[in-house]
Every structure is written in structure tokens, then in C-alpha cells.
Write a protein that holds these residues in place. Structure first.
Motif, short mmCIF file in Angstrom:
data_model
loop_
_atom_site.label_atom_id
_atom_site.label_comp_id
_atom_site.label_asym_id
_atom_site.label_seq_id
_atom_site.Cartn_x
_atom_site.Cartn_y
_atom_site.Cartn_z
N MET A 122 0.85 -1.19 0.00
CA MET A 122 0.00 0.00 0.00
C MET A 122 0.89 1.25 0.00
N PHE A 123 0.67 2.11 -0.96
CA PHE A 123 1.44 3.35 -1.09
C PHE A 123 0.94 4.35 -0.06
N ARG A 124 1.81 4.78 0.83
CA ARG A 124 1.44 5.82 1.79
C ARG A 124 2.69 6.61 2.17
N TYR A 125 2.46 7.81 2.67
CA TYR A 125 3.59 8.67 3.01
C TYR A 125 3.24 9.54 4.21
N GLU A 126 4.27 10.06 4.86
CA GLU A 126 4.12 11.04 5.91
C GLU A 126 5.24 12.06 5.77
N GLY B 126 12.07 -1.76 -2.69
CA GLY B 126 10.85 -2.29 -2.10
C GLY B 126 10.69 -1.97 -0.63
N ALA B 127 11.70 -1.37 -0.03
CA ALA B 127 11.67 -0.99 1.39
C ALA B 127 11.20 0.45 1.53
N PRO B 128 10.84 0.86 2.77
CA PRO B 128 10.45 2.26 2.97
C PRO B 128 11.57 3.22 2.54
N ILE B 129 11.16 4.30 1.90
CA ILE B 129 12.10 5.34 1.46
C ILE B 129 12.06 6.46 2.49
N ALA B 130 13.23 6.89 2.93
CA ALA B 130 13.34 8.00 3.88
C ALA B 130 14.14 9.12 3.24
N VAL C 165 18.14 8.53 2.59
CA VAL C 165 18.94 7.75 3.54
C VAL C 165 18.49 6.30 3.63
N ALA C 166 17.40 5.95 2.96
CA ALA C 166 16.93 4.56 3.00
C ALA C 166 15.99 4.30 1.83
N VAL D 35 11.44 16.13 6.63
CA VAL D 35 11.54 14.68 6.54
C VAL D 35 10.32 14.13 5.81
N ALA D 36 10.54 13.13 4.98
CA ALA D 36 9.43 12.42 4.34
C ALA D 36 9.74 10.93 4.35
N THR D 37 8.73 10.14 4.64
CA THR D 37 8.85 8.69 4.52
C THR D 37 7.78 8.19 3.55
N LEU D 38 8.15 7.21 2.78
CA LEU D 38 7.28 6.69 1.72
C LEU D 38 7.40 5.18 1.69
N THR D 39 6.27 4.50 1.78
CA THR D 39 6.26 3.04 1.69
C THR D 39 5.31 2.61 0.58
#
Length: 392
Positions: free
Chosen positions: A1-5, A70-74, A60-61, A16-20
């Protein structure tokens, strides 16, 4: 599931942004990603903050060798202005840090901003913390996430660009082609990002007047998504409708107070026979097509294969050099609203942010429909669907 914060404050150390949820194997063009951040900073009428910041993503990730894994993007984005605020907004109290009442407090709330309702909600005696998070500086993070969503959509020949159709009372009085819109967004100098030079000159005059009078001015931007397949979104529940998701995404942007999909405003004043897009079929190409695109590429909450067209209605920025009437939060006496460095007009930048919001919603809808843990798998599912559509 595509989601972000997103996280971060306007004058904090970084955004900061995280994306999975992005599949593995998506190629990421960092020059293109950073250009999106650059585009967000452009346009006639921007304030002094744009002279301080040179925004670039620091991943950074989640990305290795310029491909998603395929892992969370930071993502981190540096705030260069932080060096001027380290003693004003420290994370921890330390010897020598500014006392709370000397920390550039804002006691005179600005009409139209989060200041007063936020202070009441969070029981703050002043509004510094509120304006730090409510600032449109936060949208830098959203543009970074949207750039990643765009990189994913590029893999399926879906492109998203914006242009300005109105600033104040001046408007673009014709339709723009997608080719025109794409072309102006390749420029290295941005005035007001309007496809018509004469209309752009008229729009600039409105911004000049706002400069002269210490005022601000809003406008309308249009985002066009080209190459979307039919079938994204759904009609079956209120929160799965693609138009509803797009409307929420656009109105979530700072200062955006309205949204239009297709020719909604004109359609509301016309008879149905003049509004609905007629349906036709080419037996040679085995392809359905419409006589127009007043629906903006979405019918019944589902994309229909035409360009998706979304407009955002942007109110003028709330922070004015010539402040409006307000109240001092300490004394409750009348006072002029606070002023901090601010923009005069941000419509071109809002268009870039709007592109990101549309890209995020479409990437979510695309992955809901086609899934896949790898780009290869998603592409296989998508190509199979296109074959199904062709043989319908």
C-alpha cells in the motif's frame, strides 16, 4: 500500500518524508527529482526564503544504486535557515537557549492563517509552533514524495504537468494543449508559468500591483495527467472514488480553498446536453473515445482514459506586509496582525505542489489496481490489463 508522511517545521533543522509501498526496481533519476524541488521555488512573487534555500533530496533509506528496493524510502531536505534559529527553536532546552518568551513569539494572529484556531485548539499562549508546521515550507517534503511517485508513473508513460490559468482577475482565456503545458515546464526561467505570453504579462501586472500596495494575490492552477489508463478508482464506495481522492489531496494544500475537476464550474451553469462527453467507437483501432473532455478524465469516480484535469483555487497568502486588524493574545486589545517574511504570489509553485499531490493519488490508485512487489510484476499486470481493454 502506497502511503507517506512528512515531518518538520519551517525553521527546523530539516524536513523529513517517509514513503512506503513503491515496488522494487523503479529507476530514480535524481536530477529530475531535484528539478521538481527547484520548480517549486520558482515564480514571480516569491519571497526572500527562496534566496536562502537550495532544496535537494538526501535519501537515507529505500533506494540503492538509483533503484527502489521495495523498502520504505526515507528522505531528508536541509533547511539552511536553521542556523539562524538554533537558539530560538531548540529541540531540548540548554544553557544559553532563548527563553520561551524571547523565542520570536507571535502574539498577534494573522487573519486567514492557522494562528488563532490552532492556539485555541492546542492551548498555546502564542502561535510560533503553529505557524512553523502550517507553513507551506512543508510542501517541499510533499514535492519530494510526489517526485518519487512521478518516477514510478513514468515507467508506464504517465506524465503530470501544471500551468497557471489565473492570477487575481486576469485569466487565460483559452484551453491549453498538453504539449504546450509540458513545453513551458522545461524552461530554466519561470515567470508565472502561463502558456500564453500575453496573458502572463497581464498576470504579472496584478502581482506588481500587490507588491506596490503591500498586498498578496491568489489564482488558479491546472494540473493535467496524461497517459492514464481507464479503470483507476472505483464507484463502489465514497472513499474509493478517484475524483474524491484528488479533491481532498488538492484542498489539503496550504491556501487552496477550492478544487475543480474538468469543466465543473462551466458545467454547473449549462444544460446537460451541453456538458456530457459523447461516446464514440473506432472499429479500425477498436477504441472508445469521447467528443470532448468536460469530465476531466473521470466518470463515476473512475478514470476513463482521457487526460485527468484538476484545478486548484488558491486564496491570497495570509501574511501581509500591510497587516489587517487582529487582537493581541496577551491583552485582548485591538492590534495589527503579525508579519514575517512572506511571498506575494505563489500560483506557479502551487501548480508544482498540485502535480505532486495528483501524482501521489494516481500512484496509489495504480498500485491498488495492478499491485506488484517489483516493477516487473506491476508491469506484467498492467500489460495484461491493457490487452484486456483492447479486446473489450
Amino acid at each position: 500500500m502506497f502511503r507517506y508522511e512528512t515531518a518538520g517545521e519551517s525553521h527546523g533543522e530539516c524536513l523529513v518524508a517517509t514513503l512506503t509501498g513503491l515496488p522494487a526496481g523503479i529507476p530514480i533519476n535524481f536530477d529530475r527529482v531535484n528539478r521538481e524541488l527547484w520548480r517549486r521555488q520558482q515564480g514571480f512573487g516569491r519571497g526572500g526564503r527562496m534566496k536562502i534555500e537550495t532544496d535537494k533530496v538526501h535519501v537515507v533509506a529505500g533506494i540503492r544504486h538509483s533503484h527502489t528496493i521495495g523498502a520504505p524510502i526515507a528522505i531528508l531536505i536541509e533547511n539552511k535557515d536553521w542556523k539562524n534559529w538554533t537558539e530560538v527553536l531548540p529541540v531540548e532546552d540548554f544553557e544559553g537557549s532563548a527563553a520561551p518568551r524571547k523565542a520570536k513569539e507571535v502574539k498577534r494572529p494573522r487573519p486567514g492563517h492557522v494562528d488563532l484556531p490552532g492556539a485555541i485548539k492546542y492551548n498555546f499562549e502564542e502561535v510560533r509552533y503553529l505557524l512553523e508546521r502550517a507553513s507551506a515550507r512543508e510542501t517541499t517534503s510533499r514535492v519530494a514524495v510526489g517526485a518519487m511517485a512521478k518516477e514510478f508513473l513514468y515507467c508506464f508513460d504517465i506524465e503530470i504537468w501544471s500551468h497557471v490559468v489565473g492570477v487575481g482577475t486576469e485569466k487565460l482565456n483559452r484551453d491549453a494543449t498538453f504539449e504546450e503545458i509540458k513545453a513551458i515546464n522545461q524552461r530554466d526561467e519561470v515567470l508565472l508559468n502561463c502558456v500564453d505570453p500575453e496573458a502572463e504579462v497581464r498576470m504579472k501586472a496584478v502581482v506588481d500591483e500587490a507588491y506596490r500596495t503591500g498586498d498578496t494575490v491568489g489564482g488558479v492552477f491546472e494540473v493535467v495527467a496524461h497517459g492514464c489508463p481507464p479503470g483507476l478508482g472505483s464507484h463502489i464506495t465514497f472513499d474509493s472514488r478517484l475524483d474524491g481522492k484528488l479533491a481532498q489531496a488538492i484542498v489539503s494544500m496550504q491556501a487552496v480553498k477550492g478544487v475543480e475537476i474538468g469543466s465543473a464550474a462551466d458545467g454547473a451553469a449549462a444544460f446537460g446536453s451541453k456538458v456530457q462527453d459523447t461516446i464514440h467507437y473506432d472499429k479500425t483501432t477498436r477504441d472508445f473515445h469521447r467528443g470532448a473532455n468536460r469530465a476531466g478524465g473521470i466518470e463515476g469516480g473512475i478514470s476513463n482514459g482521457q487526460d485527468i484535469i484538476v484545478r486548484g483555487l488558491l486564496k491570497p497568502i495570509s501574511t501581509l506586509r500591510r497587516p489587517l486588524e487582529s487582537v493581541d493574545l496577551d491583552t485582548r486589545d485591538p492590534a495589527l496582525a503579525a508579519y514575517e517574511r512572506s511571498d506575494i504570489a505563489v500560483v506557479p509553485a502551487a501548480g508544482v505542489i498540485g502535480e505532486s499531490m495528483v501524482a501521489i493519488v494516481l500512484a496509489q490508485a495504480f498500485l491498488e489496481k495492478f499491485g506488484g512487489d517489483s516493477l516487473l510484476e506491476t508491469n506484467r499486470n498492467y500489460r495484461g490489463y491493457l490487452e484486456q481493454v483492447k479486446n473489450y
